[in-house]
Structures are given as structure tokens and as C-alpha cells.
Scaffold this active site. Sequence first.
Site, PDB file in Angstrom:
ATOM      1  N   ASP A 190      35.307  46.902  46.157  1.00 38.10           N
ATOM      2  CA  ASP A 190      36.591  46.518  45.659  1.00 38.10           C
ATOM      3  C   ASP A 190      37.134  47.275  44.337  1.00 38.10           C
ATOM      4  OD1 ASP A 190      37.260  44.649  47.620  1.00 38.10           O
ATOM      5  OD2 ASP A 190      36.270  43.119  46.842  1.00 38.10           O
ATOM      6  N   HIS A 339      31.194  46.637  51.521  1.00 41.05           N
ATOM      7  CA  HIS A 339      31.357  45.548  52.500  1.00 41.05           C
ATOM      8  C   HIS A 339      32.502  46.063  53.387  1.00 41.05           C
ATOM      9  CE1 HIS A 339      34.342  44.555  49.417  1.00 41.05           C
ATOM     10  NE2 HIS A 339      35.124  43.894  50.389  1.00 41.05           N
ATOM     11  N   ARG A 354      40.381  35.362  47.175  1.00 40.48           N
ATOM     12  CA  ARG A 354      39.420  36.091  46.422  1.00 40.48           C
ATOM     13  C   ARG A 354      39.739  36.163  45.087  1.00 40.48           C
ATOM     14  NH1 ARG A 354      39.253  42.344  47.559  1.00 40.48           N
ATOM     15  NH2 ARG A 354      40.559  42.518  45.479  1.00 40.48           N
TER      16      ARG A 354
END
Length: 396
Positions: A190, A339, A354
Site C-alpha cells: 500500500d 498483497h 482498512r
Amino acid sequence: MAPLVVDIPTPQKVNDVANRKGTCLKKAPRFTPGYTVVEGETTDYKYEHLKPCFPDVSWPPLEQVPYSDKGLLGDPGYKDLLAEAADVFDYTPKIGTEIHGVNLKTLTNAQKNDLARLVAYRGVVFFRDQKEFEVEDQLELGRYWGPLHKHATTSVPQREGLDEVHVIYYDGNSLDQRALFTPAHLWHSDVTYEIQPPSYTLLKILHGPPRGGGGDTLWSSQYAAYDVLSAPMQKYLEGLTALHSAEEQAIGSRAAGRPVRREPVITEHPLVRTHPVTGWKSLFVNPGFVKQIVGVPKMESDAILKYLNDVVVATQELHVRFRWEEHTVVIWDNRICNHTATYGFSPHMRHAIRVTPHGERPVLDPNSRSQEEVLDAKAGRVPVNKNGARQSNYND
């Protein structure tokens, strides 16, 4: 419902069947391979306030902030975290651990420190049955680990005051974008384009596809990715940096008519970094945001990045795959994991939230060691022979 390649019959209700004694026996539910019943959304959906919205606001550029990793305070044996655990097990030797019996809502600071340390070593840790763990608890735990990140382009909850929460939401009306990206491109860590990319990320599933309906997530260890490389390749990469870009996300958001709350940045980070808790080296590259290696010709950069992305995406021993259930919380370390979601679960709804704190600015300690180097030495194992020119004996 999205169009299907073949028509699948809708499972029919089966009547009770009388036996010889006149009593009724229930027949097993009908099973149609490849089909799962789609739950219709109710008018009293309990997470309506956490559905996505895109507020049109502007935020200033991020600046570097102090960061100290709480995992450094954790116990090497995780004695506080695991004191009440009913079960603990690893998914693979390289990545992934699941813990049962620990309530994330009631963690003490000592347990939070242990948990950070465990995530730093194992990459990703899974917790099921966390019904009591609300969005406020998620924010509190994230803030304990560091200053929270606010995403410049993705959705936030409709309820005001939750700008630090990122909403993941798909339903039967969502645009299917699988044809617009290669599967490898969807692997990412991220917002690695930030000056201080995230450390520990907390994701809770609120509603997801039923068993068999898809929507799993995969993680790939960057510790293990580094260890796959030959010694000469490791040394070559340790002298290089790469550019991580937010521009693609900003361009896509503007094209969709959505606001960009903070101007996109391009940030230079090392291709190999050292984790502050474990002291292990890891690869720091992902297909989603890394665009160019600095200081080498473009043809060389493209070839090296393609090779590294192939390592991340195609090396199975690096991976763990997880099937979500309602009230599941997963915590992973963005510094040492890539991921990807899996798609094809439409028309089922998938709704998650999240929270992620910033970590340190990535650095490489040239004296640090790798995961495999340390663990092999502890176990007395012989290092892996990486000479691919040897005679093989492939008999599968």
C-alpha cells in the site's frame, strides 16, 4: 447479477420426504458446482454508515514525522500476546500465522507490542471471530503503532470524522475491471510512494462472499523474495533505488470524476531495505507503484523490474492465501509484504475497512542479514544451492 458464461439453474427448495414411519426426513440442500447463493442487501444493513464516499476536500503534502516501532518493545516469546491464545499455527514456513482466542478489542499495551513484533517476523497474522472489534478500536490500535495515513484518492466512510479509514466496497453493480490490468499489476504494497510508507495494516471484513464465493486475499513475503535471489543479484540491487509513483491513482480518480485530496508524488526508495524490528533485509518492490530504477538505462530497468515482479508473483513458497469470514481481522506489515485481492466474486458484496499507520522512511543497513540466513544458522541447515545450471531431475 452479472452475465455468466453458462446458465446455472437456481437451486430449488426441496420438499420433505416421508419415511416408512410417517415422519419427515430433511433432504440435504441442493449443491450446484460453481454457484453460491447471492444474499440480497437489506434496508437495515448495519454497516451503512461505513459505506464509501469521496469527499471533495484538499490536504497538504505529507511531511516526515517521527516514528518508533512498537515491535521493538515486544517480547521475543510473545508471552503477553499468547497468554490467552487457544491455538496458534503458521500457514507456511515463510509467511502467515493464525491466532485463536485473543480478543483484539481488549489488548494491553504489552500485547500490542508483542503483536507488532509477531507481524514484523511473520508478515501477516490472522484473527477470526473479532465481532467486538469496532472501527473505533481499529483506529485506536493503529494509532498506538504510529501516525495514521489518509489516502488521497480512495473512498472513506460516509460517517464524518473517519478520514483515516479506507473503505473497500464492491457489489453486483460495481464495474468489473479485471480486463484493464494484468494480474501481476494488481500485486502491491500500500501507497509505497509516500515518504514514510505504511508499517502495520489492519483490515476487517464487514461482509463478504459466502464460502465458495471467492474474494480471497494473497500475500507475498518480501523477506523470502530477497532470499530467492542469487548473491550477485542481491549485491547489485542493494546499490540501487527506484521511483514509486502515485500518479496512476490520481489520473484514474480524476478521469472517473472523483477528487484527488492530495497532489500525487513520486518518491525514491531503496530496492532493498532493512526492517527495524527483525534486522532482516527484504526486497522493496511491487508491480503496482514502482515505475523505474534510478541510474540505469530504461531497458535494463524494465528487464530487472519484470524479473523482480515475476519473483513476487510467481514464487509459490513466498505466498499465503486466506479465505475471509465475517468478523475476521488481518494485520500485515506493508514493509515486507505485497498483497493482492482475488476477483471474480461478483455479484456478491465485499465490504471491508482498512487502517494503516505510517512507518519509517525506508533505509538499508549494509550489515543486516536475511531471513533465511538467520533461520538457517539457528536451525543448523545448509544454505540453499542457487546454482541453476546443475543437472535437474524433474519427474512430476
